[in-house]
Design a protein around this motif. Structure first.
Motif, PDB file in Angstrom:
ATOM      1  N   PHE A 188       0.800  -1.212   0.000  1.00  0.00           N
ATOM      2  CA  PHE A 188       0.000   0.000   0.000  1.00  0.00           C
ATOM      3  C   PHE A 188       0.838   1.269   0.000  1.00  0.00           C
ATOM      4  CE2 PHE A 188      -3.207  -2.981   1.776  1.00  0.00           C
ATOM      5  CZ  PHE A 188      -4.094  -2.888   0.723  1.00  0.00           C
ATOM      6  N   VAL A 189       2.122   1.169   0.299  1.00  0.00           N
ATOM      7  CA  VAL A 189       2.980   2.347   0.310  1.00  0.00           C
ATOM      8  C   VAL A 189       3.089   2.927  -1.097  1.00  0.00           C
ATOM      9  CG1 VAL A 189       5.300   3.214   0.757  1.00  0.00           C
ATOM     10  CG2 VAL A 189       4.256   1.591   2.350  1.00  0.00           C
ATOM     11  N   GLU A 190       3.546   2.124  -2.041  1.00  0.00           N
ATOM     12  CA  GLU A 190       3.668   2.612  -3.417  1.00  0.00           C
ATOM     13  C   GLU A 190       2.299   2.885  -4.024  1.00  0.00           C
ATOM     14  OE1 GLU A 190       5.733   1.493  -7.662  1.00  0.00           O
ATOM     15  OE2 GLU A 190       6.461   0.519  -5.850  1.00  0.00           O
ATOM     16  N   ALA A 191       1.315   2.033  -3.703  1.00  0.00           N
ATOM     17  CA  ALA A 191      -0.038   2.231  -4.232  1.00  0.00           C
ATOM     18  C   ALA A 191      -0.613   3.570  -3.778  1.00  0.00           C
ATOM     19  CB  ALA A 191      -0.950   1.087  -3.801  1.00  0.00           C
ATOM     20  N   THR A 192      -0.339   3.968  -2.550  1.00  0.00           N
ATOM     21  CA  THR A 192      -0.826   5.249  -2.037  1.00  0.00           C
ATOM     22  C   THR A 192      -0.185   6.407  -2.785  1.00  0.00           C
ATOM     23  OG1 THR A 192      -1.203   4.294   0.156  1.00  0.00           O
ATOM     24  CG2 THR A 192      -1.057   6.684   0.028  1.00  0.00           C
ATOM     25  N   SER A 193       1.110   6.334  -2.962  1.00  0.00           N
ATOM     26  CA  SER A 193       1.821   7.391  -3.683  1.00  0.00           C
ATOM     27  C   SER A 193       1.326   7.502  -5.120  1.00  0.00           C
ATOM     28  CB  SER A 193       3.323   7.103  -3.654  1.00  0.00           C
ATOM     29  OG  SER A 193       4.027   8.124  -4.301  1.00  0.00           O
ATOM     30  N   GLU A 194       1.165   6.376  -5.804  1.00  0.00           N
ATOM     31  CA  GLU A 194       0.668   6.371  -7.183  1.00  0.00           C
ATOM     32  C   GLU A 194      -0.763   6.904  -7.252  1.00  0.00           C
ATOM     33  OE1 GLU A 194       1.175   2.332  -8.481  1.00  0.00           O
ATOM     34  OE2 GLU A 194       3.345   2.547  -8.653  1.00  0.00           O
ATOM     35  N   ALA A 195      -1.579   6.567  -6.265  1.00  0.00           N
ATOM     36  CA  ALA A 195      -2.967   7.023  -6.246  1.00  0.00           C
ATOM     37  C   ALA A 195      -3.043   8.541  -6.157  1.00  0.00           C
ATOM     38  CB  ALA A 195      -3.720   6.383  -5.080  1.00  0.00           C
TER      39      ALA A 195
ATOM     40  N   ALA B 153     -10.275  -1.469  -8.111  1.00  0.00           N
ATOM     41  CA  ALA B 153      -9.119  -0.722  -7.632  1.00  0.00           C
ATOM     42  C   ALA B 153      -8.783   0.392  -8.613  1.00  0.00           C
ATOM     43  CB  ALA B 153      -7.920  -1.654  -7.474  1.00  0.00           C
ATOM     44  N   GLU B 154      -8.269   1.467  -8.060  1.00  0.00           N
ATOM     45  CA  GLU B 154      -7.778   2.594  -8.849  1.00  0.00           C
ATOM     46  C   GLU B 154      -8.864   3.227  -9.707  1.00  0.00           C
ATOM     47  OE1 GLU B 154      -4.237   1.329 -10.894  1.00  0.00           O
ATOM     48  OE2 GLU B 154      -3.351   0.566  -9.053  1.00  0.00           O
TER      49      GLU B 154
END
Length: 135
Positions: free
Chosen positions: A44-51, A105-106
């Motif tokens: 979720f770290v990278e996913a949060t930044s990308e989001a 997602a996304e």
């Protein structure tokens, strides 16, 4: 999201040009930071930044003013970014992957659409033990 309540803050930690961790700090009822609860190095770290990078390009977001919140459900395996409007515009809910099959997602959802989609999962969890499965 009437029953949602603040529990703390989440900070993305960047190094070498990208996110490497998320630090969660719990707060007391007055909002004062009381505990560094954990450091997360998971998906979720990278996913949060990308989001956030994707959300800032949405026309609705560019035209409005929002407070970013992390929406985590204890009853179902779902983590989302919740952009709470400061100006009375519609809120935006953006599920991070991995998600239950009833939401994508996304994808940016309005609050009503999002709640309608996840309500069956919440009811299923309330009626019996175990978590719903995530495909």
């Amino acid at each position: 999201m009437g029953s949602a309540h603040p529990a703390g803050f989440r900070y993305l930690v960047h190094a070498a040009g990208g996110p490497v961790a998320a630090a969660e700090v719990h707060t007391d009822s007055s909002g004062k930071a009381t505990l560094l609860a954990n450091m997360n190095y998971g998906r979720f770290v990278e996913a949060t930044s990308e989001a956030f990078a994707k959300l800032e390009n949405l026309e609705q977001v560019r035209a409005g003013s929002y407070e970013a919140r992390l929406l985590r459900f204890s009853a179902i395996p779902l983590v989302s970014i919740w952009l709470k409007s400061d100006s009375g515009a519609a809120d935006v809910i953006y599920p991070l992957s991995t998600v239950p099959g009833v939401v994508e997602a996304e994808k940016a959802y309005g609050a009503d659409e999002f709640l309608k989609a996840i309500l069956p999962l919440a009811k299923q969890r309330a009626e019996g033990p175990g978590l719903p499965t995530v495909p």
